[in-house]
Design a protein around this motif. Sequence first.
Motif, short mmCIF file in Angstrom:
data_model
loop_
_atom_site.label_atom_id
_atom_site.label_comp_id
_atom_site.label_asym_id
_atom_site.label_seq_id
_atom_site.Cartn_x
_atom_site.Cartn_y
_atom_site.Cartn_z
N THR A 25 7.00 1.32 -2.40
CA THR A 25 6.72 0.25 -1.46
C THR A 25 7.54 -0.99 -1.74
O THR A 25 8.35 -0.90 -2.81
CB THR A 25 5.14 -0.32 -1.75
N PRO A 26 7.79 -2.04 -0.97
CA PRO A 26 8.43 -3.18 -1.25
C PRO A 26 7.89 -3.83 -2.50
O PRO A 26 8.93 -4.83 -3.17
CB PRO A 26 8.44 -4.02 -0.02
N PHE A 27 6.78 -3.55 -2.94
CA PHE A 27 6.31 -4.41 -4.14
C PHE A 27 6.34 -3.56 -5.30
O PHE A 27 5.58 -3.92 -6.34
CB PHE A 27 4.84 -4.74 -3.91
N ALA A 28 7.28 -2.44 -5.36
CA ALA A 28 7.39 -1.72 -6.60
C ALA A 28 7.49 -2.33 -7.69
O ALA A 28 6.95 -1.99 -8.94
CB ALA A 28 8.35 -0.33 -6.42
N GLY B 198 -4.44 -10.78 -8.33
CA GLY B 198 -2.89 -10.61 -8.74
C GLY B 198 -1.96 -9.93 -7.71
O GLY B 198 -0.94 -9.65 -8.06
N SER B 199 -2.32 -10.16 -6.58
CA SER B 199 -1.49 -9.42 -5.46
C SER B 199 -0.01 -10.46 -5.51
O SER B 199 -0.32 -11.40 -5.90
CB SER B 199 -2.08 -9.36 -4.02
N PRO B 200 1.03 -10.00 -5.03
CA PRO B 200 2.07 -10.79 -5.10
C PRO B 200 1.96 -12.24 -4.39
O PRO B 200 1.36 -12.13 -3.35
CB PRO B 200 3.05 -9.95 -4.37
N CYS C 232 0.97 -1.42 0.11
CA CYS C 232 -0.01 -0.14 -0.13
C CYS C 232 1.03 1.32 -0.11
O CYS C 232 1.68 1.46 0.71
CB CYS C 232 -0.87 -0.02 1.32
N GLY C 233 0.53 2.19 -0.96
CA GLY C 233 1.06 3.43 -1.20
C GLY C 233 1.26 4.29 0.13
O GLY C 233 2.08 5.32 0.34
N ILE C 234 -0.01 4.17 1.10
CA ILE C 234 0.06 5.20 2.09
C ILE C 234 0.44 4.46 3.39
O ILE C 234 0.37 4.62 4.48
CB ILE C 234 -1.45 5.61 2.48
N ARG C 235 1.25 3.22 3.16
CA ARG C 235 1.85 2.67 4.46
C ARG C 235 2.77 3.42 5.27
O ARG C 235 3.30 4.43 4.62
CB ARG C 235 2.78 1.46 3.88
N ARG C 236 2.82 3.33 6.51
CA ARG C 236 3.51 4.16 7.46
C ARG C 236 5.02 4.40 7.08
O ARG C 236 5.57 5.69 7.15
CB ARG C 236 3.43 3.42 8.75
N SER C 237 5.58 3.35 6.46
CA SER C 237 7.08 3.83 6.16
C SER C 237 7.36 4.56 4.75
O SER C 237 8.38 4.85 4.45
CB SER C 237 7.83 2.32 5.65
N HIS D 221 -0.29 -16.77 2.83
CA HIS D 221 -0.32 -15.55 1.81
C HIS D 221 -0.47 -14.04 2.70
O HIS D 221 0.13 -13.17 2.30
CB HIS D 221 -1.46 -15.63 1.01
N TYR D 222 -1.51 -14.18 3.50
CA TYR D 222 -1.52 -12.88 4.45
C TYR D 222 -0.34 -12.60 4.96
O TYR D 222 -0.01 -11.38 4.93
CB TYR D 222 -2.64 -13.24 5.63
N ARG D 223 0.65 -13.49 5.56
CA ARG D 223 1.70 -13.09 6.19
C ARG D 223 2.85 -12.43 5.34
O ARG D 223 3.45 -11.76 5.66
CB ARG D 223 2.30 -14.17 6.88
N ARG D 224 2.80 -12.79 3.77
CA ARG D 224 3.58 -12.20 2.99
C ARG D 224 3.34 -10.93 2.61
O ARG D 224 4.02 -10.32 1.80
CB ARG D 224 3.79 -13.42 1.92
N LEU D 225 1.97 -10.57 2.71
CA LEU D 225 1.60 -9.22 2.14
C LEU D 225 1.58 -8.15 3.31
O LEU D 225 1.44 -7.02 3.15
CB LEU D 225 0.10 -9.15 1.64
N HIS D 226 1.65 -8.65 4.41
CA HIS D 226 1.55 -7.78 5.63
C HIS D 226 2.77 -7.76 6.68
O HIS D 226 3.42 -8.94 6.63
CB HIS D 226 0.54 -7.82 6.53
#
Length: 348
Positions: free
Chosen positions: A241-244, A206-208, A72-77, A171-176
Motif C-alpha cells: 500500500t502507499p502507507f507501506a 496511529g493512522s498516518p 488497506c491491504g485489500i484495496r483495489r490497486s 484527515h479523512y481525505r488523506r487516508l482515502h
Amino acid sequence: MNEIIALIDKLAKEHSLSAEEYEKLIEFRTPEAVKYIREKAVEARKEVYSNKVFIRGLIEISNICKNDCLYCGIRRSNKNCSRYRLNADEILECCKEGYALGFRTFVLQGGEDAYYDDDVLTDIISRIKTSFADCAVTLSLGERSRESYQRLFEAGADRYLLRHETANEEHYRRLHPDSMSFSERMECLKNLKEIGFQVGCGFMVGSPFQTTSDIARDLKFIEKFSPDMCGIGPFIPHKDTPFADQSAGSAELTCFLLSVIRLIKPNILLPATTALGSVNSDGREKGIQSGANVIMPNLSPHSVRKKYELYNNKLSDGDESAQNLMNLKQKMLNIGYEIVTDRGDIVK
Ligand code: SAM
C-alpha cells in the motif's frame, strides 16, 4: 499529575470532556494515570457486564473491494492480493461450525464486492436467521444506499459495523482516494442508526497523519453519536500500500483509548481487536483489562484466512482462530473473565 487524575474522575462521572481536555488527557498521561483509568474502566464495565466477555464469529466473506483506501491491504490497486469470495453455502457452513463451538453472533465482513447485491445478501441473512434463530447477524460490508441497508435490516440483520475512520474531514481525505467522501460515510452511519441497527463506528489508532487533536475529535464524535459498538485498533502498515513505510500505531495508546471510550459509554460493546492482538502477543488480554468486553475470533474457512490480509502479519491462527476457543477461554479465566455463549446484545 493531579490534573490528569481529576480529568479521569470527571470523565467517569460525567461521561464527557471537552476536546481540549481529551487532548490533555492523552498528551500528559503517565503510567499512574494509565493504571488509574484502567481501574475506572474495568469498574464501569463490570457494573454493566460483570466479568462476561462476548464472542463473535468473524467470517471474512470477500477480499474483493471496489475501494482504494490508502491504508488497506485489500484495496483495489493491490495486484499482489489473491482474491476470493465465499458463496451462501460456504458462509452457512462457517455458521454451522461456529454454532457448535458456542458462537451466537456471526459477523460477515468484507470488501465492497458488487457480487453481494441486496438479493444475494438478503438470501444469506435469512438463511442464517432461519437455521440459527437464536443468533445475531452483524454486517460489516461498507457503504451502501439507505434502501439497501433497509432491506438488509428487514431480512433480519441485527447490527452493522462501519468505522468512521476519522472524525476530521481533512484527515479523512488523506487516508482515502478522491472517490470516497467523509460526508457519505457519516450519512451511512446516520442512516444505519435511523433504520434501527445496533451500530458500530470506530477508527485506527496511529493512522498516518493522525494528531492528538484528531483523536479528541473522534472521542467527541463517539460522545455525540453514541454508538452501540466501537472498533478501535492500531493502524498496521501493509507492504503493498502507499502507507507501506509508515509506522504502526501503539498498543499502549489503543488500550488507553479503550478505557476512555468505556468511560464515555459504560454499556458500549467494545472489542479487543485482531489488530491489537497482532501488534502485541497479549494484546487481547490487555484490551479486556483496559475495558473491552468483546473478542472476535476468526471463523473464516482456513483456505482463505491468509488472503484477508488488511495489514502485515495479521493474526488468523492460534488464539485468533475460532477453533481454538478453549485456549482463549482459559486465557480469559486466567485474568478473571468468562467467555459466555450469548448473543451479547448491548445492555440498555
Ligand atoms: N469494507 C468494509 C468497510 O470499509 O467498513 C469492512 C472491511 S474494512 C477492511 C474493516 C476495517 O479494517 C476498516 O474499517 C479499517 O479501519 C481496518 N483496516 C484496514 N486496513 C488496516 C490497517 N492497515 N491497519 C489496521 N486496520 C486496518
